[in-house]
Motif scaffolding. Structure first.
Motif, PDB file in Angstrom:
ATOM      1  N   GLY A 216       0.912   9.919   2.348  1.00  0.00           N
ATOM      2  CA  GLY A 216       0.465   8.560   2.668  1.00  0.00           C
ATOM      3  C   GLY A 216      -0.623   8.089   1.726  1.00  0.00           C
ATOM      4  O   GLY A 216      -0.638   6.927   1.303  1.00  0.00           O
ATOM      5  N   GLY A 217      -1.543   8.985   1.372  1.00  0.00           N
ATOM      6  CA  GLY A 217      -2.593   8.638   0.417  1.00  0.00           C
ATOM      7  C   GLY A 217      -2.031   8.293  -0.954  1.00  0.00           C
ATOM      8  O   GLY A 217      -2.492   7.350  -1.611  1.00  0.00           O
ATOM      9  N   CYS A 218      -1.027   9.044  -1.384  1.00  0.00           N
ATOM     10  CA  CYS A 218      -0.367   8.730  -2.664  1.00  0.00           C
ATOM     11  C   CYS A 218       0.313   7.367  -2.598  1.00  0.00           C
ATOM     12  O   CYS A 218       0.269   6.596  -3.564  1.00  0.00           O
ATOM     13  CB  CYS A 218       0.661   9.808  -3.006  1.00  0.00           C
ATOM     14  N   GLY A 219       0.942   7.068  -1.448  1.00  0.00           N
ATOM     15  CA  GLY A 219       1.590   5.765  -1.281  1.00  0.00           C
ATOM     16  C   GLY A 219       0.597   4.625  -1.352  1.00  0.00           C
ATOM     17  O   GLY A 219       0.841   3.610  -2.011  1.00  0.00           O
ATOM     18  N   ILE A 220      -0.542   4.778  -0.672  1.00  0.00           N
ATOM     19  CA  ILE A 220      -1.569   3.731  -0.706  1.00  0.00           C
ATOM     20  C   ILE A 220      -2.112   3.563  -2.114  1.00  0.00           C
ATOM     21  O   ILE A 220      -2.329   2.448  -2.575  1.00  0.00           O
ATOM     22  CB  ILE A 220      -2.697   4.058   0.299  1.00  0.00           C
ATOM     23  N   THR A 221      -2.304   4.673  -2.805  1.00  0.00           N
ATOM     24  CA  THR A 221      -2.801   4.603  -4.182  1.00  0.00           C
ATOM     25  C   THR A 221      -1.810   3.871  -5.089  1.00  0.00           C
ATOM     26  O   THR A 221      -2.224   3.063  -5.935  1.00  0.00           O
ATOM     27  CB  THR A 221      -3.052   6.029  -4.723  1.00  0.00           C
TER      28      THR A 221
ATOM     29  N   SER B 153       6.856   2.284   0.490  1.00  0.00           N
ATOM     30  CA  SER B 153       7.891   3.173   1.037  1.00  0.00           C
ATOM     31  C   SER B 153       7.301   4.520   1.427  1.00  0.00           C
ATOM     32  O   SER B 153       7.566   5.035   2.521  1.00  0.00           O
ATOM     33  CB  SER B 153       9.021   3.378   0.029  1.00  0.00           C
ATOM     34  N   LEU B 154       6.494   5.106   0.538  1.00  0.00           N
ATOM     35  CA  LEU B 154       5.865   6.398   0.838  1.00  0.00           C
ATOM     36  C   LEU B 154       4.917   6.294   2.029  1.00  0.00           C
ATOM     37  O   LEU B 154       4.887   7.185   2.892  1.00  0.00           O
ATOM     38  CB  LEU B 154       5.108   6.930  -0.383  1.00  0.00           C
ATOM     39  N   THR B 155       4.163   5.230   2.098  1.00  0.00           N
ATOM     40  CA  THR B 155       3.230   5.038   3.207  1.00  0.00           C
ATOM     41  C   THR B 155       3.984   4.868   4.523  1.00  0.00           C
ATOM     42  O   THR B 155       3.602   5.457   5.541  1.00  0.00           O
ATOM     43  CB  THR B 155       2.333   3.811   2.947  1.00  0.00           C
ATOM     44  N   THR B 156       5.061   4.107   4.509  1.00  0.00           N
ATOM     45  CA  THR B 156       5.871   3.919   5.719  1.00  0.00           C
ATOM     46  C   THR B 156       6.484   5.235   6.177  1.00  0.00           C
ATOM     47  O   THR B 156       6.452   5.569   7.368  1.00  0.00           O
ATOM     48  CB  THR B 156       6.979   2.876   5.462  1.00  0.00           C
ATOM     49  N   ILE B 157       7.043   5.998   5.249  1.00  0.00           N
ATOM     50  CA  ILE B 157       7.613   7.306   5.578  1.00  0.00           C
ATOM     51  C   ILE B 157       6.551   8.224   6.168  1.00  0.00           C
ATOM     52  O   ILE B 157       6.782   8.906   7.173  1.00  0.00           O
ATOM     53  CB  ILE B 157       8.280   7.935   4.335  1.00  0.00           C
TER      54      ILE B 157
END
Length: 179
Positions: free
Chosen positions: A169-174, A11-15
């Motif tokens: 986005g980096g936090c989402g991928i992590t 979700s974070l990465t998509t946003i």
């Protein structure tokens, strides 16, 4: 079954990707203001009573304004509160002096100056009180007393905005890596 970290990460990465795309392309707003009264005093700038809309999120979004108008005998300026106050209180004798440039089109202490109505005025909106001013070019009194103005505001991500969205986005991928 996906864990909550994976769902949150995607979700974070998509946003972040959506914000990056919209921020890179930009969003534009166009409008116009018609029948603005123009000054009838040569070489004097008259400022609006109310400040322009500021950019309270200048750290995240860059707002670039382009203004054009319909008369070639008029110029527009953008000034901060101190410059507006200086020009509002300037003596008339200073305005008619051929040597002085204070509060005239040639004054270099304005934030932005637009002398040509076809190319217009460009200004990156800042946070704070800034005022638009209208003046007449030359020493003759204008024939018409109304001005029509068109403006466009383009919003894009600022450098800090890009950094924060990439961090998101980096936090989402992590998060997608941890189950």
């Amino acid at each position: 079954m996906s864990s909550i970290n994976t769902k949150l990460g995607y979700s974070l990465t998509t946003i972040a990707v959506v914000i990056l795309l919209v921020g890179a392309i930009g969003i534009s707003f166009d409008d116009e203001v018609n029948d603005i009264p123009t000054p009838n005093t040569p070489r004097k700038v008259y400022f609006a009573d109310e400040p322009l809309q500021d950019n309270p999120v200048a750290l995240l979004l860059s707002a670039k304004t382009t203004i054009t108008w319909d008369r070639s005998d008029i110029y527009l300026v953008v000034a901060d509160e101190d410059k507006k106050s200086q020009c509002d209180n300037i003596a008339h004798i200073e305005l008619i002096s051929p040597d002085g440039t204070t509060c005239k089109a040639e004054d270099d202490q304005y934030e932005a100056v637009g002398l040509d109505n076809s190319t217009g005025l460009e200004w990156t909106v800042k946070n704070g009180d800034y005022y638009v001013g209208i003046g007449t070019l030359g020493d003759s009194i204008p024939e018409d007393f109304e001005l029509n103005v068109s403006y466009s505001v383009e919003l894009n991500l600022s450098v800090t905005g890009y950094f924060l969205v990439l961090l998101l986005g980096g936090c989402g991928i992590t998060l997608t890596r941890y189950d």
